[in-house]
Scaffold this active site. Structure first.
Site, PDB file in Angstrom:
ATOM      1  N   LYS A 129      10.172  -9.382  61.633  1.00 11.70           N
ATOM      2  CA  LYS A 129      10.975  -8.423  60.853  1.00 11.70           C
ATOM      3  C   LYS A 129      10.204  -7.135  60.611  1.00 11.70           C
ATOM      4  CE  LYS A 129      14.993 -10.239  60.017  1.00 11.70           C
ATOM      5  NZ  LYS A 129      16.281  -9.570  60.170  1.00 11.70           N
ATOM      6  N   LYS A 209      16.197 -15.773  72.410  1.00 12.55           N
ATOM      7  CA  LYS A 209      17.191 -16.609  71.725  1.00 12.55           C
ATOM      8  C   LYS A 209      18.392 -15.750  71.349  1.00 12.55           C
ATOM      9  CE  LYS A 209      16.515 -16.185  66.906  1.00 12.55           C
ATOM     10  NZ  LYS A 209      16.459 -16.537  65.574  1.00 12.55           N
ATOM     11  N   LYS A 212      22.138 -11.939  66.696  1.00 14.02           N
ATOM     12  CA  LYS A 212      22.911 -10.730  66.462  1.00 14.02           C
ATOM     13  C   LYS A 212      22.008  -9.507  66.493  1.00 14.02           C
ATOM     14  CE  LYS A 212      26.060  -8.332  63.659  1.00 14.02           C
ATOM     15  NZ  LYS A 212      26.357  -7.844  62.357  1.00 14.02           N
TER      16      LYS A 212
HETATM   17  P1  TYM Z   1      20.459 -17.738  60.416  1.00 22.90           P
HETATM   18  O1  TYM Z   1      21.556 -17.133  59.616  1.00 22.90           O
HETATM   19  O2  TYM Z   1      19.637 -16.814  61.251  1.00 22.90           O
HETATM   20  O3  TYM Z   1      21.041 -18.817  61.407  1.00 22.90           O
HETATM   21  C1  TYM Z   1      21.907 -19.849  60.950  1.00 22.90           C
HETATM   22  C2  TYM Z   1      21.645 -21.124  61.728  1.00 22.90           C
HETATM   23  O4  TYM Z   1      21.898 -20.926  63.129  1.00 22.90           O
HETATM   24  C3  TYM Z   1      20.755 -21.332  63.883  1.00 22.90           C
HETATM   25  N1  TYM Z   1      20.631 -20.453  65.053  1.00 22.90           N
HETATM   26  C4  TYM Z   1      20.373 -20.880  66.298  1.00 22.90           C
HETATM   27  N2  TYM Z   1      20.206 -22.115  66.791  1.00 22.90           N
HETATM   28  C5  TYM Z   1      19.968 -22.222  68.133  1.00 22.90           C
HETATM   29  N3  TYM Z   1      19.913 -21.151  68.959  1.00 22.90           N
HETATM   30  C6  TYM Z   1      20.083 -19.899  68.503  1.00 22.90           C
HETATM   31  N4  TYM Z   1      20.043 -18.867  69.333  1.00 22.90           N
HETATM   32  C7  TYM Z   1      20.328 -19.719  67.103  1.00 22.90           C
HETATM   33  N5  TYM Z   1      20.535 -18.637  66.314  1.00 22.90           N
HETATM   34  C8  TYM Z   1      20.706 -19.108  65.072  1.00 22.90           C
HETATM   35  C9  TYM Z   1      19.574 -21.141  62.943  1.00 22.90           C
HETATM   36  O5  TYM Z   1      18.480 -21.936  63.322  1.00 22.90           O
HETATM   37  C10 TYM Z   1      20.169 -21.561  61.620  1.00 22.90           C
HETATM   38  O6  TYM Z   1      20.118 -22.951  61.461  1.00 22.90           O
HETATM   39  N6  TYM Z   1      16.695 -18.473  57.224  1.00 22.90           N
HETATM   40  C11 TYM Z   1      17.968 -19.026  57.655  1.00 22.90           C
HETATM   41  C12 TYM Z   1      18.985 -19.208  56.518  1.00 22.90           C
HETATM   42  C13 TYM Z   1      18.538 -20.049  55.357  1.00 22.90           C
HETATM   43  C14 TYM Z   1      18.359 -21.475  55.371  1.00 22.90           C
HETATM   44  C15 TYM Z   1      18.043 -21.819  54.021  1.00 22.90           C
HETATM   45  C16 TYM Z   1      18.443 -22.445  56.369  1.00 22.90           C
HETATM   46  C17 TYM Z   1      18.320 -19.637  54.094  1.00 22.90           C
HETATM   47  N7  TYM Z   1      18.034 -20.686  53.281  1.00 22.90           N
HETATM   48  C18 TYM Z   1      17.792 -23.161  53.673  1.00 22.90           C
HETATM   49  C19 TYM Z   1      18.200 -23.770  56.006  1.00 22.90           C
HETATM   50  C20 TYM Z   1      17.874 -24.116  54.680  1.00 22.90           C
HETATM   51  C21 TYM Z   1      18.589 -18.069  58.660  1.00 22.90           C
HETATM   52  O7  TYM Z   1      18.359 -16.867  58.594  1.00 22.90           O
HETATM   53  O8  TYM Z   1      19.508 -18.625  59.491  1.00 22.90           O
END
Ligand code: TYM
Length: 340
Positions: A129, A209, A212
């Site tokens: 980031k 990966k 967005k």
């Molecule tokens: P976020 O919003 O980036 O993504 C949401 C979920 O989608 C999965 N994901 C993917 N899995 C496989 N391949 C990809 N290309 C891919 N892109 C996204 C992510 O692994 C995620 O599971 N930090 C977290 C949000 C969060 C969270 C939490 C998760 C906040 N508090 C507590 C678990 C527990 C995030 O930004 O996910």
């Protein structure tokens, strides 16, 4: 589509439901992409029937990169509608918005007091980031994984369905609760990640990966024309130059994604390997299948977005339902830390 693999040792039945809790969070990023669904949301849906399941739209986290109030509000609602459209059932799980349960931020502060700065500084996502938004390296980016640990711990969740990219955050969550338990006595269980059989979905560039922020997504609930355009833009096997060149399905992202949208995966691979089929044919077929697979969800999504009061009601009820649980954890933490 194959059944999501809920590892480790997914148990079923009422006993497991009572004994363990699943929690996950997703950012209100406006669109839900194929990586979100194959990597995480399929398991959110599956775990509803195995454990008590709680899912959170993490708007506090989103504020570390998004500073447009109208957009945040709209994207939060769109994410909620997407999750319900993809199979989250408010009768079988609790869906809510993070900022509606402000205890999360209080617990994050308390966790911050047991977390060495070096732990958060070494987090890969912080480094990423910092590089991707150098003009906005706010403190929230550093605290981000501490808030994530609090999200999970406040409900004492043990199973966290996420994609592979969240492994470092989960590891840090375990370290933080361990540090807390060590100092104040056994309070929180250590959460474990639960992965699907597609823990990392590559984007349309075939290299990074799907994300967005990179702009390499396939927006599964978007208009069919958009999905087709995104799939047709996918990079395949870069060594296959001419139509008659044999392909290498094991390195072709399009071939790999076919695994999730039909039983004829091996046949498709064979077609590529022997150059019986061209990359364009394989992409066209994948686009058709993705469009068809998500058609019912796309319809439900449109329905829900036409009734925003229904979505808002689901989110409000979810946050209300969690209040006693969050309050009980905070009371226990206050007592242990000497705050009351
Ligand atoms: P976020 O919003 O980036 O993504 C949401 C979920 O989608 C999965 N994901 C993917 N899995 C496989 N391949 C990809 N290309 C891919 N892109 C996204 C992510 O692994 C995620 O599971 N930090 C977290 C949000 C969060 C969270 C939490 C998760 C906040 N508090 C507590 C678990 C527990 C995030 O930004 O996910």
């Amino acid at each position: 589509m194959p059944t999501p693999v809920a590892t480790p040792s997914a148990r079923s039945g009422a006993a497991a439901r009572a004994a363990e809790r699943a929690f996950s969070g997703i950012q209100p990023s406006g669109i839900v992409h194929l990586g979100n669904d194959l990597g995480a949301i399929r398991n959110y849906v599956a775990l509803q029937d195995q454990f008590e399941a709680i899912y959170c739209i993490v708007d506090y986290h989103a504020l570390t990169s998004l500073h447009d109030p109208d957009l945040l509000r709209r994207w939060t609602r769109e994410m909620a509608a997407s999750l319900v459209a993809l199979g989250l059932d408010p009768e079988r799980c609790t869906l809510f918005v993070q900022s509606h349960r402000p205890e999360h931020t209080e617990l994050a502060w308390l966790f911050a007091t047991v977390t060495p700065v070096s732990w958060v500084e070494r987090t890969p996502t912080y480094k990423e980031k910092k590089a991707s938004q150098p003009e906005d390296v706010n403190h929230g980016l550093l605290t981000y994984p501490i808030l994530q640990a609090a999200d999970i711990a406040i409900y004492k969740a043990t199973r966290v369905p996420v994609g592979r990219d969240q492994d470092a955050h989960l590891e840090l969550s375990r370290e933080i609760v361990r540090a807390f338990n060590h100092r104040y006595g056994e309070t929180f269980p250590e959460p474990q990640a639960v992965h699907t059989d597609a823990p990392t979905v590559l984007g349309t560039d075939g290299v990074r990966k799907m994300s967005k922020s990179i702009g390499n997504t396939i927006e599964i609930l978007g208009p069919p024309d958009l999905i087709r355009k995104q799939v047709m833009s996918m990079v395949t096997d870069t060594l296959r130059i001419k139509r008659t060149d044999p392909g290498r399905p094991e390195v072709c992202n399009v071939c790999q994604l076919h695994r999730f949208f039909g039983d004829d995966y091996l046949e498709i691979q064979d077609g590529e390997r022997t150059a019986r089929t061209g990359c364009v044919d394989t992409k066209r077929l994948l686009a058709d299948r993705i469009i068809r697979h998500y058609a019912p969800a796309r319809e439900r999504y449109a329905d829900l977005m036409a009734h925003p009061e229904e979505i808002d009601g689901i989110l409000e009820a979810g946050a209300d339902r969690l209040k006693p649980m969050a309050a009980a954890t905070m009371a226990e933490v206050h007592e242990k830390m000497g705050l009351r």
